[in-house]
Design an enzyme around this catalytic site. Sequence first.
Site, PDB file in Angstrom:
ATOM      1  N   ASP A  26      46.895  -4.451  40.375  1.00 48.91           N
ATOM      2  CA  ASP A  26      45.502  -4.575  39.941  1.00 48.91           C
ATOM      3  C   ASP A  26      44.669  -5.087  41.106  1.00 48.91           C
ATOM      4  OD1 ASP A  26      46.086  -3.712  37.315  1.00 48.91           O
ATOM      5  OD2 ASP A  26      46.851  -5.699  36.837  1.00 48.91           O
ATOM      6  N   LYS A  48      52.783  -0.552  38.684  1.00 55.54           N
ATOM      7  CA  LYS A  48      51.850  -0.076  37.658  1.00 55.54           C
ATOM      8  C   LYS A  48      50.465   0.092  38.261  1.00 55.54           C
ATOM      9  CE  LYS A  48      50.063  -2.673  34.117  1.00 55.54           C
ATOM     10  NZ  LYS A  48      48.637  -2.353  33.949  1.00 55.54           N
ATOM     11  N   ASP A  75      48.983   3.487  33.962  1.00 56.33           N
ATOM     12  CA  ASP A  75      48.508   2.795  32.754  1.00 56.33           C
ATOM     13  C   ASP A  75      47.066   3.202  32.479  1.00 56.33           C
ATOM     14  OD1 ASP A  75      48.317   1.074  30.608  1.00 56.33           O
ATOM     15  OD2 ASP A  75      48.173  -0.747  31.821  1.00 56.33           O
ATOM     16  N   LEU A  76      46.885   4.465  32.057  1.00 56.47           N
ATOM     17  CA  LEU A  76      45.521   4.964  31.819  1.00 56.47           C
ATOM     18  C   LEU A  76      45.193   5.046  30.334  1.00 56.47           C
ATOM     19  CD1 LEU A  76      45.010   7.627  34.633  1.00 56.47           C
ATOM     20  CD2 LEU A  76      44.401   5.203  34.600  1.00 56.47           C
ATOM     21  N   LYS A  77      46.130   4.671  29.474  1.00 55.10           N
ATOM     22  CA  LYS A  77      45.877   4.568  28.021  1.00 55.10           C
ATOM     23  C   LYS A  77      45.044   5.754  27.526  1.00 55.10           C
ATOM     24  CE  LYS A  77      46.215  -0.486  27.902  1.00 55.10           C
ATOM     25  NZ  LYS A  77      46.221  -0.841  29.340  1.00 55.10           N
ATOM     26  N   LEU A  78      45.641   6.955  27.610  1.00 54.74           N
ATOM     27  CA  LEU A  78      44.912   8.171  27.250  1.00 54.74           C
ATOM     28  C   LEU A  78      44.627   8.241  25.749  1.00 54.74           C
ATOM     29  CD1 LEU A  78      46.688  10.986  29.315  1.00 54.74           C
ATOM     30  CD2 LEU A  78      44.948   9.360  30.047  1.00 54.74           C
ATOM     31  N   HIS A  79      43.487   8.840  25.407  1.00 55.04           N
ATOM     32  CA  HIS A  79      43.150   9.104  24.008  1.00 55.04           C
ATOM     33  C   HIS A  79      42.022  10.126  23.993  1.00 55.04           C
ATOM     34  CE1 HIS A  79      42.788   8.675  19.786  1.00 55.04           C
ATOM     35  NE2 HIS A  79      41.688   7.964  19.788  1.00 55.04           N
ATOM     36  N   ASP A  80      42.291  11.319  23.433  1.00 53.68           N
ATOM     37  CA  ASP A  80      41.277  12.381  23.394  1.00 53.68           C
ATOM     38  C   ASP A  80      41.757  13.399  22.367  1.00 53.68           C
ATOM     39  OD1 ASP A  80      39.242  14.316  24.106  1.00 53.68           O
ATOM     40  OD2 ASP A  80      39.158  13.402  26.092  1.00 53.68           O
ATOM     41  N   GLY A  82      43.754  16.587  20.940  1.00 56.18           N
ATOM     42  CA  GLY A  82      45.140  16.909  21.266  1.00 56.18           C
ATOM     43  C   GLY A  82      45.308  17.790  22.495  1.00 56.18           C
ATOM     44  N   ASN A  83      44.533  18.875  22.563  1.00 57.96           N
ATOM     45  CA  ASN A  83      44.714  19.810  23.678  1.00 57.96           C
ATOM     46  C   ASN A  83      44.445  19.134  25.020  1.00 57.96           C
ATOM     47  OD1 ASN A  83      45.016  22.648  24.704  1.00 57.96           O
ATOM     48  ND2 ASN A  83      42.964  22.183  25.446  1.00 57.96           N
ATOM     49  N   THR A 130      45.874  -6.114  22.711  1.00 55.43           N
ATOM     50  CA  THR A 130      46.103  -7.524  22.371  1.00 55.43           C
ATOM     51  C   THR A 130      44.803  -8.337  22.373  1.00 55.43           C
ATOM     52  OG1 THR A 130      46.740  -7.860  24.653  1.00 55.43           O
ATOM     53  CG2 THR A 130      48.519  -7.652  23.068  1.00 55.43           C
ATOM     54  N   ARG A 192      54.552 -14.987  32.808  1.00 58.30           N
ATOM     55  CA  ARG A 192      54.216 -15.959  33.847  1.00 58.30           C
ATOM     56  C   ARG A 192      55.448 -16.764  34.230  1.00 58.30           C
ATOM     57  NH1 ARG A 192      50.746 -13.067  34.294  1.00 58.30           N
ATOM     58  NH2 ARG A 192      48.501 -13.369  34.282  1.00 58.30           N
ATOM     59  N   GLN A 201      45.441 -14.646  30.210  1.00 57.02           N
ATOM     60  CA  GLN A 201      46.488 -14.328  29.231  1.00 57.02           C
ATOM     61  C   GLN A 201      46.663 -15.529  28.298  1.00 57.02           C
ATOM     62  OE1 GLN A 201      47.800 -11.459  28.864  1.00 57.02           O
ATOM     63  NE2 GLN A 201      48.141 -10.414  30.815  1.00 57.02           N
ATOM     64  N   ARG A 222      49.050 -10.506  38.574  1.00 55.90           N
ATOM     65  CA  ARG A 222      48.498 -11.539  39.463  1.00 55.90           C
ATOM     66  C   ARG A 222      49.500 -12.537  40.036  1.00 55.90           C
ATOM     67  NH1 ARG A 222      43.815 -12.523  35.203  1.00 55.90           N
ATOM     68  NH2 ARG A 222      45.546 -11.717  33.964  1.00 55.90           N
TER      69      ARG A 222
HETATM   70  O1  C5P Z   1      47.948 -10.145  36.126  1.00 55.37           O
HETATM   71  P1  C5P Z   1      48.734  -9.984  34.846  1.00 55.37           P
HETATM   72  O2  C5P Z   1      50.213 -10.302  35.042  1.00 55.37           O
HETATM   73  O3  C5P Z   1      48.122 -10.700  33.694  1.00 55.37           O
HETATM   74  O4  C5P Z   1      48.655  -8.419  34.589  1.00 55.37           O
HETATM   75  C1  C5P Z   1      49.164  -7.847  33.426  1.00 55.37           C
HETATM   76  C2  C5P Z   1      48.916  -6.378  33.445  1.00 55.37           C
HETATM   77  O5  C5P Z   1      49.296  -5.845  32.184  1.00 55.37           O
HETATM   78  C3  C5P Z   1      47.444  -5.981  33.633  1.00 55.37           C
HETATM   79  O6  C5P Z   1      47.443  -4.751  34.360  1.00 55.37           O
HETATM   80  C4  C5P Z   1      46.939  -5.780  32.243  1.00 55.37           C
HETATM   81  O7  C5P Z   1      45.906  -4.827  32.167  1.00 55.37           O
HETATM   82  C5  C5P Z   1      48.176  -5.259  31.533  1.00 55.37           C
HETATM   83  N1  C5P Z   1      48.171  -5.512  30.109  1.00 55.37           N
HETATM   84  C6  C5P Z   1      48.072  -6.777  29.556  1.00 55.37           C
HETATM   85  N2  C5P Z   1      48.090  -6.964  28.212  1.00 55.37           N
HETATM   86  C7  C5P Z   1      48.208  -5.920  27.418  1.00 55.37           C
HETATM   87  C8  C5P Z   1      48.320  -4.634  27.943  1.00 55.37           C
HETATM   88  C9  C5P Z   1      48.301  -4.465  29.309  1.00 55.37           C
HETATM   89  O8  C5P Z   1      47.991  -7.753  30.273  1.00 55.37           O
HETATM   90  N3  C5P Z   1      48.260  -6.116  26.126  1.00 55.37           N
END
Ligand code: C5P
Length: 244
Positions: A26, A48, A75-80, A82-83, A130, A192, A201, A222
């Site tokens: 990130d 990622k 990690d682009l979390k697609l949603h559109d 179906g085609n 989340t 962590r 978080q 991070r």
């Molecule tokens: O920096 P950190 O360890 O918090 O990064 C967690 C990664 O996981 C980030 O890319 C964040 O977008 C992703 N993520 C998240 N919680 C989610 C889904 C994805 O932290 N529920």
Amino acid sequence: MSNGLSLIPNPASGGDIRDRLIIGLDVPSVEEARSIVSRIGDAGTFYKIGYQLGYAGGLEFARELIGQGKKVFLDLKLHDIGNTVEEGVRSIARMGMTFLTVHAYPQTMRAAVAGKAGSDLKILAVTVLTSYDDSDLIDAGYAPIAAADLVAKRAEQARDIGIDGIVCAATEAQRVRGIVGRNRLIVTPGIRPAGTDAGDQKRVVTPAEGIRLGANHLVVGRPIVKAADPRAVAEAIVSEIAAA
Ligand code: C5P
């Protein structure tokens, strides 16, 4: 391993314990990402790429990583419709990505499963973000449902549609495992290492706890990419995973 986790197949890993750590790149630029990957060296095998880097040259950089033998989780979390999802997933599969996220809507999941056919790409479903609680769901127009129950319902749908895995918080991992069974992947962020800053978080667990709760892969951003010595942190997390 008292919880029997060693019995959980981990198809993406090919047996390399380092693959269980997915490093969240990130960062705002390819230059920064390239520098971090080079500093981490062979301690990092799986990266990622999300919105931030993905829309700043990250797709081309993903090809570079794959060319170096690294695995990439897009990690682009697609949603559109179906085609559109199916054809998009087909293009992503051709790039050699290892994991891709989609939102866990049945049409979207079915289209993603169709689009990845014949490739090694694994589709991970994001059940309920989340950052959403019960009142956010009502705000978004849903009939009253507890977020935890919607997570469970969507995990069942993902299983029935043949999705490869679920992204969820470690705190949800045991319930989700009970739904999807042992043959699907559980990938958890919010990790962590003891003594590091949680940032934004809210429910964090240590790498060892994440593995003990049943995660196949941990996503850590991070704590690694912002560390003075990213390689040392990555190595310490892999050791903790190995010992868990
Ligand atoms: O920096 P950190 O360890 O918090 O990064 C967690 C990664 O996981 C980030 O890319 C964040 O977008 C992703 N993520 C998240 N919680 C989610 C889904 C994805 O932290 N529920």
